[in-house]
Design a protein around this motif. Structure first.
Motif, PDB file in Angstrom:
ATOM      1  N   ASP A 176       0.782  -1.298  -0.205  1.00  0.00           N
ATOM      2  CA  ASP A 176       0.095  -0.006   0.072  1.00  0.00           C
ATOM      3  C   ASP A 176       0.760   1.111  -0.122  1.00  0.00           C
ATOM      4  N   SER A 177       0.168   2.299  -0.483  1.00  0.00           N
ATOM      5  CA  SER A 177       1.211   3.492  -0.349  1.00  0.00           C
ATOM      6  C   SER A 177       1.361   3.838   1.051  1.00  0.00           C
ATOM      7  N   PHE A 178       2.296   4.787   1.361  1.00  0.00           N
ATOM      8  CA  PHE A 178       2.747   5.117   2.606  1.00  0.00           C
ATOM      9  C   PHE A 178       1.514   5.663   3.142  1.00  0.00           C
ATOM     10  N   LEU A 179       0.802   6.745   2.916  1.00  0.00           N
ATOM     11  CA  LEU A 179      -0.350   7.242   3.247  1.00  0.00           C
ATOM     12  C   LEU A 179      -1.699   6.460   3.464  1.00  0.00           C
ATOM     13  N   ASP A 180      -1.711   5.133   2.991  1.00  0.00           N
ATOM     14  CA  ASP A 180      -2.815   4.300   3.158  1.00  0.00           C
ATOM     15  C   ASP A 180      -2.451   3.140   4.109  1.00  0.00           C
ATOM     16  N   VAL A 181      -1.165   3.220   4.653  1.00  0.00           N
ATOM     17  CA  VAL A 181      -0.941   2.082   5.559  1.00  0.00           C
ATOM     18  C   VAL A 181      -1.702   1.852   6.748  1.00  0.00           C
ATOM     19  N   LYS A 182      -2.269   0.825   6.859  1.00  0.00           N
ATOM     20  CA  LYS A 182      -3.278   0.528   7.984  1.00  0.00           C
ATOM     21  C   LYS A 182      -2.424  -0.421   9.353  1.00  0.00           C
ATOM     22  N   PRO A 183      -2.922   0.047  10.275  1.00  0.00           N
ATOM     23  CA  PRO A 183      -2.309  -0.638  11.831  1.00  0.00           C
ATOM     24  C   PRO A 183      -2.246  -1.974  11.662  1.00  0.00           C
ATOM     25  N   GLU A 184      -3.372  -2.582  11.131  1.00  0.00           N
ATOM     26  CA  GLU A 184      -3.547  -4.116  11.081  1.00  0.00           C
ATOM     27  C   GLU A 184      -2.596  -4.654  10.276  1.00  0.00           C
ATOM     28  N   ASP A 185      -2.501  -4.192   9.111  1.00  0.00           N
ATOM     29  CA  ASP A 185      -1.484  -4.607   8.059  1.00  0.00           C
ATOM     30  C   ASP A 185       0.121  -4.571   8.810  1.00  0.00           C
ATOM     31  N   PHE A 186       0.335  -3.387   9.295  1.00  0.00           N
ATOM     32  CA  PHE A 186       1.514  -3.230   9.922  1.00  0.00           C
ATOM     33  C   PHE A 186       1.898  -4.430  11.151  1.00  0.00           C
ATOM     34  N   ASP A 187       0.838  -4.892  11.880  1.00  0.00           N
ATOM     35  CA  ASP A 187       0.945  -5.813  12.630  1.00  0.00           C
ATOM     36  C   ASP A 187       1.052  -7.056  12.150  1.00  0.00           C
ATOM     37  N   THR A 188       0.282  -7.402  11.112  1.00  0.00           N
ATOM     38  CA  THR A 188       0.630  -8.753  10.422  1.00  0.00           C
ATOM     39  C   THR A 188       1.929  -9.005   9.778  1.00  0.00           C
ATOM     40  N   LEU A 189       2.432  -7.809   9.255  1.00  0.00           N
ATOM     41  CA  LEU A 189       3.716  -7.947   8.678  1.00  0.00           C
ATOM     42  C   LEU A 189       5.022  -8.153   9.591  1.00  0.00           C
ATOM     43  N   PHE A 190       4.854  -7.593  10.457  1.00  0.00           N
ATOM     44  CA  PHE A 190       5.865  -7.435  11.624  1.00  0.00           C
ATOM     45  C   PHE A 190       5.784  -8.959  12.341  1.00  0.00           C
ATOM     46  N   ASN A 191       4.513  -9.261  12.527  1.00  0.00           N
ATOM     47  CA  ASN A 191       4.412 -10.572  13.461  1.00  0.00           C
ATOM     48  C   ASN A 191       5.087 -11.717  12.543  1.00  0.00           C
ATOM     49  N   VAL A 192       4.667 -11.810  11.537  1.00  0.00           N
ATOM     50  CA  VAL A 192       5.229 -12.668  10.602  1.00  0.00           C
ATOM     51  C   VAL A 192       6.747 -12.716  10.291  1.00  0.00           C
ATOM     52  N   ASN A 193       7.090 -11.440   9.679  1.00  0.00           N
ATOM     53  CA  ASN A 193       8.326 -11.054   9.130  1.00  0.00           C
ATOM     54  C   ASN A 193       9.214 -11.020  10.013  1.00  0.00           C
ATOM     55  N   VAL A 194       9.250 -10.555  11.135  1.00  0.00           N
ATOM     56  CA  VAL A 194      10.065 -10.391  12.287  1.00  0.00           C
ATOM     57  C   VAL A 194      10.073 -11.169  13.398  1.00  0.00           C
TER      58      VAL A 194
END
Length: 245
Positions: A91-109
């Motif tokens: 997603d574009s930076f201005l459209d980043v959603k908190p739930e997507d942030f959590d999902t990516l960091f939970n799995v990727n890191v």
């Protein structure tokens, strides 16, 4: 590579159901390793076992910290680990959603920390050496449009890898990362099928091609093997020179 190095070694590969993880799992099994294949999709694991029934499937959602630790415990000791599992939500930076942030960091890191802790603690207790390879990306070091959170997770993987190498090295557990460019998995071929989009990326790669799966699998096997015994804390670009330009 020492011909019989992987004989009697237990290797865990996360994200083993598709793409790089699947190919890596099958190749390690052919090299004689006992392979623990981790995926959250049981159907993918069934397809993998159909190709090589020596592989041990573990179906777990790596975003679930406690479930992951419980799922991996019965298979210890594991001397070799590849943290390959990852997700991408663009997603574009201005459209980043908190739930997507959590999902990516939970799995990727976070999942890397979780499973690596369990395996490393056991190796230290048993006084066994080990090697861990974390899958990063050229996106850890280069900005890609609509990849703000994904790029952030991969930069975090590189930083985490260096600290793991520093702290686990004295226990003879090496930790390295690889940074692939676009990889032509089934999903990669679909995602980069647009010629205009592909041309823009290819113009930045001196070798003028994307990576095939084997281009990533072979360096990972090298970093796991006894041919890389003095390599620790390294981020290895597999990008045809993208990051050199």
């Amino acid at each position: 590579m020492t011909e019989n190095y992987f004989q009697n070694k237990t290797v865990c590969v996360t994200g083993a159901g598709r793409g790089i993880g699947q190919s890596l799992t099958l190749k390690l099994a052919k090299l004689g390793a006992k392979v623990i294949a981790v995926s959250k999709t049981n159907e993918h694991l069934k397809e993998l076992i159909a190709q090589d029934n020596s592989i041990t499937p573990v179906c777990v959602d790596l975003a679930d910290w406690n479930a992951t630790k419980e799922a991996i415990k019965p298979h210890l000791p594991i001397q070799l680990l590849v943290n390959n599992a990852a997700v991408a939500i663009l997603d574009s930076f201005l459209d980043v959603k908190p739930e997507d942030f959590d999902t990516l960091f939970n799995v990727n890191v976070r999942s890397i920390i979780c499973i690596s802790q369990e395996i490393a603690r056991d190796l230290i207790e048993r006084k066994l050496p080990g090697s861990i390879v974390n899958l990063s990306s050229q996106a850890s070091a280069a900005a890609l449009k609509d990849h703000s959170v994904y790029c952030s997770t991969k930069a975090a993987v590189d930083g985490l890898t260096r600290v793991m190498a520093l702290e686990l090295g004295p226990h003879q557990i090496r930790v390295n990362t690889v940074q692939p460019t676009v990889v032509l998995t089934d999903m990669g071929r679909i995602g980069w099928s647009d010629e205009k989009k592909a041309a823009g990326m290819l113009s930045k790669i001196p070798l003028n091609r994307f990576a095939e799966v084997e281009d990533v699998v072979d360096p990972i096997i090298f970093l796991l093997s006894d041919k890389s015994q003095m390599i620790n804390g390294v981020a290895l670009p597999i990008d045809g020179g993208f990051l050199a330009t």
